[in-house]
Scaffold this motif. Structure first.
Motif, short mmCIF file in Angstrom:
data_model
loop_
_atom_site.label_atom_id
_atom_site.label_comp_id
_atom_site.label_asym_id
_atom_site.label_seq_id
_atom_site.Cartn_x
_atom_site.Cartn_y
_atom_site.Cartn_z
N PRO A 185 0.80 -1.12 0.07
CA PRO A 185 0.06 -0.08 -0.05
C PRO A 185 0.94 1.13 0.06
N VAL A 186 1.93 1.20 0.65
CA VAL A 186 2.87 2.56 0.82
C VAL A 186 3.43 2.71 -0.95
N VAL A 187 3.67 1.87 -1.63
CA VAL A 187 4.18 1.73 -3.07
C VAL A 187 2.72 2.36 -3.88
N LEU A 188 1.90 2.07 -3.49
CA LEU A 188 0.50 2.59 -4.20
C LEU A 188 0.52 4.31 -3.83
N ALA A 189 0.55 4.49 -2.64
CA ALA A 189 0.63 5.69 -2.29
C ALA A 189 1.60 6.77 -2.96
N ASN A 203 -6.90 2.17 -8.75
CA ASN A 203 -7.02 1.11 -7.71
C ASN A 203 -8.34 0.80 -7.32
N ARG A 204 -9.27 1.37 -7.16
CA ARG A 204 -10.80 1.24 -7.01
C ARG A 204 -11.36 0.65 -8.20
N VAL A 205 -11.03 1.09 -9.34
CA VAL A 205 -11.70 0.49 -10.51
C VAL A 205 -11.01 -1.00 -10.88
N TRP A 206 -9.56 -0.96 -10.66
CA TRP A 206 -8.83 -2.16 -10.79
C TRP A 206 -9.34 -3.33 -9.76
N GLY A 207 -9.75 -2.90 -8.82
CA GLY A 207 -10.35 -3.73 -7.50
C GLY A 207 -11.66 -4.74 -8.08
N ARG A 208 -12.42 -4.23 -8.97
CA ARG A 208 -13.60 -4.80 -9.27
C ARG A 208 -13.35 -6.06 -9.89
N TRP A 209 -12.22 -6.34 -10.30
CA TRP A 209 -11.90 -8.08 -10.80
C TRP A 209 -11.83 -8.93 -9.71
N ARG A 247 -6.62 -4.78 2.83
CA ARG A 247 -7.59 -4.39 2.02
C ARG A 247 -7.68 -2.89 2.55
N LEU A 248 -7.76 -2.81 3.87
CA LEU A 248 -8.19 -1.39 4.63
C LEU A 248 -6.85 -0.32 4.31
N ALA A 249 -5.56 -0.99 4.29
CA ALA A 249 -4.47 -0.29 4.09
C ALA A 249 -4.42 0.32 2.66
N THR A 250 -4.88 -0.81 1.94
CA THR A 250 -4.78 -0.34 0.34
C THR A 250 -5.67 0.73 -0.02
N TRP A 251 -6.93 0.56 0.64
CA TRP A 251 -8.21 1.62 0.23
C TRP A 251 -7.68 2.79 1.08
N ARG A 252 -6.87 2.90 2.10
CA ARG A 252 -6.35 4.34 2.62
C ARG A 252 -5.08 5.01 1.86
N SER A 273 -5.94 8.30 0.04
CA SER A 273 -5.05 9.39 0.75
C SER A 273 -3.78 9.92 -0.15
N GLY A 274 -3.26 9.06 -1.10
CA GLY A 274 -1.99 9.12 -1.52
C GLY A 274 -0.89 9.56 -0.54
N LEU A 275 -0.28 10.59 -0.89
CA LEU A 275 0.69 11.22 0.10
C LEU A 275 0.22 12.27 0.95
N GLU A 276 -1.18 12.28 0.99
CA GLU A 276 -1.71 13.57 1.83
C GLU A 276 -2.29 12.98 3.00
N GLY A 277 -2.14 13.47 4.26
CA GLY A 277 -2.75 13.22 5.41
C GLY A 277 -2.24 11.83 5.91
N GLU A 278 -2.94 10.76 6.22
CA GLU A 278 -2.44 9.55 6.82
C GLU A 278 -2.59 8.25 5.98
N LEU A 279 -1.44 7.40 6.42
CA LEU A 279 -1.52 6.07 5.63
C LEU A 279 -1.65 5.11 7.04
N ILE A 280 -1.92 3.80 6.94
CA ILE A 280 -1.77 2.70 7.67
C ILE A 280 -0.45 2.08 7.75
#
Length: 363
Positions: A149-153, A173-179, A273-278, A282-289
């Protein structure tokens, strides 16, 4: 030293208005006529508004950077011949009606997944890092799970969807997660268990073949690598190289832990999954898990934790100084999502966002 290869998916857009154009066949035809003989580098993707290229395996990050920039420039040159441009955008800021490819595989996806297939116009970045065996590869997959998830952010570059701000840094990521096969996975423990899981998924009938196993990271079916697929395509080539550098360090670190008998962190898939959603939100804004505590922490602190986690491997590969510089620049200037929103705030125009991103793609 482990080799690294990168696959980037680019968006084909109209040179004048920035709208995505279904021209991949024409661009590939232009590449096939090129006397330089680089047509095999480029491929079509699910939608005809996309073009993909793959680098050679590289051990030197300077060589990798040079090749990424070269193929971006070559893609732009071929696109220019059909009045198009290429943009390293993970989703189109402007409205688009995707045009599905016409080969048998694409038609199967359309028949089985309907609107999920039709709407799936997203561009990712896949990083291949070499491993010595499937057993080492699965040990790596088991140990890098909480860091993905950090790489995604870091890579997040898709804030807009169909002409609107999605509220996410990575809506791709949200659209891709439909698979049904996409996202984080459990700890496998062995190569045999990994391959059995893949075989069972295909035997379920829900997937066409192994190519549809869309884990955030998987064993490559074509190369002796782990293929890390969680990232958006990055707006700037320098960010792509930074990801490749950090991911090689992450694979080195995980392999060393495996050899030393250090067990993988057993965070459950629900938490990942929650960390990935976060990260997507958020990306690099605010908080991550935070990958170690699974509790909220400032994004920059989490990114620094990733750097510290792989620091020994970066030192061994001679990558530390380059990674430090690129990471500082990324944290200061922002990832693609921040850049796109900043352009929109300044210009008030999504077409200007696309035009500026076309320029930055080739910078």
């Amino acid at each position: 030293m482990r080799s690294v290869g990168v696959e980037e998916e680019l968006l084909l857009v109209d040179r004048e208005n920035g709208e995505p154009r279904a021209l991949s066949h024409a661009v590939l035809a232009a590449a096939s006529r090129d006397p330089r003989g680089n047509e095999e580098v480029f491929e079509s993707e699910l939608q005809r508004q996309q073009l993909e290229f793959a680098t050679s395996p590289r051990t030197d990050m300077g060589d990798l950077a040079e090749e990424i920039r070269r193929w971006r420039a070559e893609a732009a040159r071929h696109a220019e011949g059909v009045d198009a441009s290429v943009a390293a955008l993970a989703t189109s800021p402007l409205e688009v009606s995707p045009t599905l490819g016409t080969d048998e595989r694409h038609l199967w996806l359309q028949e089985h997944f309907g609107l999920t297939t039709q709407e799936q116009l997203t561009c990712g970045c896949h990083v291949h890092v070499s491993v010595e065996s499937d057993e080492e590869g699965v040990a790596v997959l088991d140990r890098i799970r909480p860091w993905l998830p950090v790489v995604l952010a870091l890579s997040a570059n898709s804030p807009f969807w169909q002409g609107e701000d999605s509220g996410y840094a990575s809506y791709r990521n949200r659209v891709w997660g439909r698979w049904p096969s996409a996202g984080p996975v459990e700890v496998f423990g062995s190569a045999d268990r990994y391959h059995q899981q893949v075989a069972d998924m295909i035997a379920s009938g829900a997937l066409l073949d192994e190519g549809m196993v869309y884990f955030d990271a998987r064993l490559s079916k074509a190369y002796p690598t782990v293929e890390i697929r969680v990232a958006d395509v990055c707006l700037d080539a320098s960010t792509t190289v930074l990801l490749a550098t950090l991911l090689r360090g992450l694979v080195d670190t995980a392999a060393r832990e495996w050899r030393d008998g250090v067990p993988p962190t057993r965070h459950g898939v629900a938490l990942l999954r929650l960390a990935t959603w976060r990260a997507a939100r958020s990306g690099l804004e605010g908080e991550l898990i935070h990958p170690e505590t699974m509790r909220p922490a400032p994004a920059e602190a989490v990114v620094r934790a990733l750097f510290d986690h792989v620091r020994e491997a970066l030192d061994a590969n001679g990558d530390t100084a380059g990674a430090q510089k690129a990471l500082a620049e990324l944290l200061d200037g922002g990832n693609g999502a921040r850049v796109q929103r900043r352009i929109l705030h300044r210009t008030g125009s999504l077409r200007s966002v696309v035009a500026e991103c076309v320029r930055r793609t080739l910078e």
